[in-house]
Design an enzyme around this catalytic site. Structure first.
Site, PDB file in Angstrom:
ATOM      1  N   ASP A 283      -2.733 -10.735  -2.416  1.00 17.75           N
ATOM      2  CA  ASP A 283      -3.281 -10.203  -1.159  1.00 17.75           C
ATOM      3  C   ASP A 283      -4.743  -9.789  -1.408  1.00 17.75           C
ATOM      4  O   ASP A 283      -5.095  -9.379  -2.514  1.00 17.75           O
ATOM      5  CB  ASP A 283      -2.454  -8.992  -0.736  1.00 17.75           C
ATOM      6  CG  ASP A 283      -2.800  -8.482   0.657  1.00 17.75           C
ATOM      7  OD1 ASP A 283      -2.047  -8.762   1.600  1.00 17.75           O
ATOM      8  OD2 ASP A 283      -3.835  -7.779   0.784  1.00 17.75           O
TER       9      ASP A 283
ATOM     10  N   HIS B 188       0.816  -1.225   0.000  1.00 14.62           N
ATOM     11  CA  HIS B 188       0.000   0.000   0.000  1.00 14.62           C
ATOM     12  C   HIS B 188       0.848   1.273   0.000  1.00 14.62           C
ATOM     13  O   HIS B 188       0.305   2.366  -0.177  1.00 14.62           O
ATOM     14  CB  HIS B 188      -0.928   0.038   1.218  1.00 14.62           C
ATOM     15  CG  HIS B 188      -1.966  -1.042   1.219  1.00 14.62           C
ATOM     16  ND1 HIS B 188      -2.814  -1.244   0.152  1.00 14.62           N
ATOM     17  CD2 HIS B 188      -2.289  -1.980   2.153  1.00 14.62           C
ATOM     18  CE1 HIS B 188      -3.616  -2.273   0.429  1.00 14.62           C
ATOM     19  NE2 HIS B 188      -3.316  -2.741   1.631  1.00 14.62           N
TER      20      HIS B 188
ATOM     21  N   HIS C  66      -6.276  -7.274  -0.484  1.00 15.59           N
ATOM     22  CA  HIS C  66      -6.376  -5.833  -0.748  1.00 15.59           C
ATOM     23  C   HIS C  66      -5.599  -5.477  -2.015  1.00 15.59           C
ATOM     24  O   HIS C  66      -4.574  -6.094  -2.306  1.00 15.59           O
ATOM     25  CB  HIS C  66      -5.809  -5.037   0.426  1.00 15.59           C
ATOM     26  CG  HIS C  66      -6.478  -5.347   1.734  1.00 15.59           C
ATOM     27  ND1 HIS C  66      -5.959  -6.246   2.636  1.00 15.59           N
ATOM     28  CD2 HIS C  66      -7.639  -4.884   2.259  1.00 15.59           C
ATOM     29  CE1 HIS C  66      -6.772  -6.324   3.685  1.00 15.59           C
ATOM     30  NE2 HIS C  66      -7.804  -5.515   3.483  1.00 15.59           N
TER      31      HIS C  66
ATOM     32  N   ASP D 183      -4.516 -12.807   3.353  1.00 15.85           N
ATOM     33  CA  ASP D 183      -5.738 -12.341   4.005  1.00 15.85           C
ATOM     34  C   ASP D 183      -6.997 -12.617   3.179  1.00 15.85           C
ATOM     35  O   ASP D 183      -8.101 -12.252   3.587  1.00 15.85           O
ATOM     36  CB  ASP D 183      -5.647 -10.849   4.385  1.00 15.85           C
ATOM     37  CG  ASP D 183      -4.959 -10.010   3.338  1.00 15.85           C
ATOM     38  OD1 ASP D 183      -4.694 -10.514   2.225  1.00 15.85           O
ATOM     39  OD2 ASP D 183      -4.682  -8.831   3.632  1.00 15.85           O
TER      40      ASP D 183
HETATM   41 ZN   LIG Z   1      -4.091  -7.200   2.677  1.00 10.85          ZN
END
Ligand SMILES: [Zn+2]
Length: 312
Positions: free
Chosen positions: A161, A124, A163, A245
């Site tokens: 991931d 991120h 996200h 995740d």
């Molecule tokens: Zn994540």
């Protein structure tokens, strides 16, 4: 044989009580990979990365700022999710150094592939912004480092991931020499990653999934979109943003994957790397916040990595 890079400093980046991105994650990974079936892993300490490495992908002003706000005690918050403790700087720099050392080992042919088990995660982090538990984008740094140091023409970052890796996408948005591919749950933090986001040169491949989609749709996204695009791009190195995740036990998302899905995608990426990249794969831990889910998923991922034992 697979190289495993880790460092004690990963335990020293502290987050507030109840925060999902916590030192126990690394203890869970160590427990999973402490099983006798992983005895053949070559284990090494992640070295400390340098400011030159970080500046391959991040603005110097941002790097300086981050370096100087780390507190002597307590926590300093960058946003509601992202904070620094006294041990954060070293933890982050060991993560960067681990990704660099993994890249060196794989590019020199010393190891077929490598897994970097450090925290905090990085995908991120944008070129001038920390967010979403992340400070520096290790996978982006590794890709750029491989290009600069080893003359790699085309590198790919594959991010499973749950996200979207907005940082990696931002860093390589206008760069046709690095392909960024991601499966992620949408809508979900950070909000980027729509199919239409394709980069300036069509080298960003986003495959958003919906909550509850599960393993079949995850695998279809790879089979139908990501793997064909990667094949066409023909990367000379594959770097994995290995977040776990999307596991069904994870508290931050609901993509409902099982450990076997992570094993499956790892195998697919290794097969593709065999075809285009001399088998070269560098994998870097990103998210994964349920300790049991993380343990099972890392075990499945690394088992597949270790299946590739032949020298390049
Ligand atoms: Zn994540």
């Amino acid at each position: 044989m697979t190289l495993l890079l880790s460092h004690q400093a990963s335990l020293d980046h502290l987050t507030p009580p109840g925060h999902p991105e916590r030192p126990d994650r690394i203890r869970a990974v160590a427990k999973a990979l402490g099983d006798p079936r992983f005895d053949a892993l070559v284990r090494a300490e992640a070295p400390e990365g340098s400011l030159d490495h970080v500046s391959l992908c991040h603005d110097n002003h941002y790097i300086d700022e981050l370096r100087h706000i780390a507190p002597a005690s307590g926590l300093v918050y960058i946003d509601g999710d992202t904070s620094l403790s006294p041990g954060t700087w070293e933890a982050v720099m060991r993560g960067v150094g681990g990704a660099i050392a993994a890249t060196d080992a794989v590019m020199k042919g010393e190891h077929a592939n490598a897994f970097v088990a450090t925290r905090p995660p990085g995908h991120h982090a944008e070129s001038n912004k920390a967010m979403g538990f992340c400070f520096f984008d290790q996978v982006a740094i590794a890709a750029r480092y491989a290009q600069r140091t080893y003359g790699i023409g085309r590198a790919a970052v594959v991010d499973f991931d749950v996200h979207h890796g907005n940082g990696t996408q931002e860093i390589f948005w206008a760069d046709k020499s690095v392909m960024y591919c991601s499966t992620h749950q949408m809508p979900l933090f950070p909000g980027t990653g729509a199919t239409q986001e394709r980069g300036e040169h069509d080298t960003v491949v986003n495959a958003p999934l919906r909550d509850g989609d599960g393993g079949a749709k995850f695998r279809a996204a790879f089979d139908n979109l990501i793997l064909p695009q990667l094949q066409k791009f023909s990367p000379e190195l594959i770097i994995i943003s290995a977040g776990f995740d999307a596991h069904r036990r994870d508290p931050l998302a609901s993509l409902e994957l099982d450990a076997a899905d992570f094993g499956w995608v790892t195998r697919k990426l290794l097969d593709l790397a065999d075809q285009t990249a001399g088998g070269r794969v560098v994998s870097v831990l990103e998210g994964g916040y349920d300790l049991q889910g993380l343990q099972e998923s890392v075990a499945a991922h690394v088992t597949e990595l270790m299946g590739k034992q032949a020298p390049i």
